[in-house]
Enzyme design. Structure first.
Site, PDB file in Angstrom:
ATOM      1  N   GLU A  21       2.204   1.039  -3.906  1.00  0.00           N
ATOM      2  CA  GLU A  21       2.458   2.454  -4.195  1.00  0.00           C
ATOM      3  C   GLU A  21       1.608   3.350  -3.295  1.00  0.00           C
ATOM      4  OE1 GLU A  21       3.410   3.116  -8.747  1.00  0.00           O
ATOM      5  OE2 GLU A  21       1.576   1.916  -8.504  1.00  0.00           O
ATOM      6  N   LYS A  98       8.687   9.796 -12.402  1.00  0.00           N
ATOM      7  CA  LYS A  98       8.396   8.739 -11.437  1.00  0.00           C
ATOM      8  C   LYS A  98       9.570   7.751 -11.488  1.00  0.00           C
ATOM      9  CE  LYS A  98       4.664   5.605 -10.106  1.00  0.00           C
ATOM     10  NZ  LYS A  98       3.333   5.081 -10.461  1.00  0.00           N
TER      11      LYS A  98
END
Length: 119
Positions: A21, A98
């Site tokens: 990420e 997200k």
């Protein structure tokens, strides 16, 4: 209290607890609703007496694109604090989406929603 909302602000950020990420980044989507009294602006037809949502949008995108954090909760808090710096904004609800979260099962979205006020 009146509401000024921005929905679907998109920006690439490098937030998350996993190395992938932080390295590759992902799209975050932000919805926010700011609470303020819009009567003075409406009475005088004066932008200076309300919140300039174009500037807020740019600031929110800058927060998402800015310094990485581990948690979406922290990102939401930073966005809320940026909104509350605007004179007249008494409270704000921030929802951070997200949609590409690293989850191993099918899902549509992950969101964190917070409400903050000047109090």
């Amino acid at each position: 209290m009146d509401r000024v909302a921005l929905r679907g602000l998109r920006a690439r950020g490098y937030h998350g607890v996993f190395p992938k990420e932080r390295e590759e980044g992902q799209t975050f989507i932000v919805d926010l609703v700011m609470g303020l009294d819009t009567r003075p602006a409406a009475a005088d037809d004066d932008l200076a007496k309300t919140v300039h949502y174009g500037i807020v949008a740019e600031e929110v995108v800058a927060v998402v694109q800015g310094d990485p954090v581990d948690l979406v909760e922290t990102l939401a808090e930073r966005i809320a604090q940026a909104c509350l710096k605007h004179e007249g904004v008494q409270e704000v609800e921030v929802c951070v989406h997200k949609p590409d979260a690293p989850i191993t099962v099918p899902f549509d979205d992950v969101t964190v929603t917070i409400t903050r006020s000047r109090v």
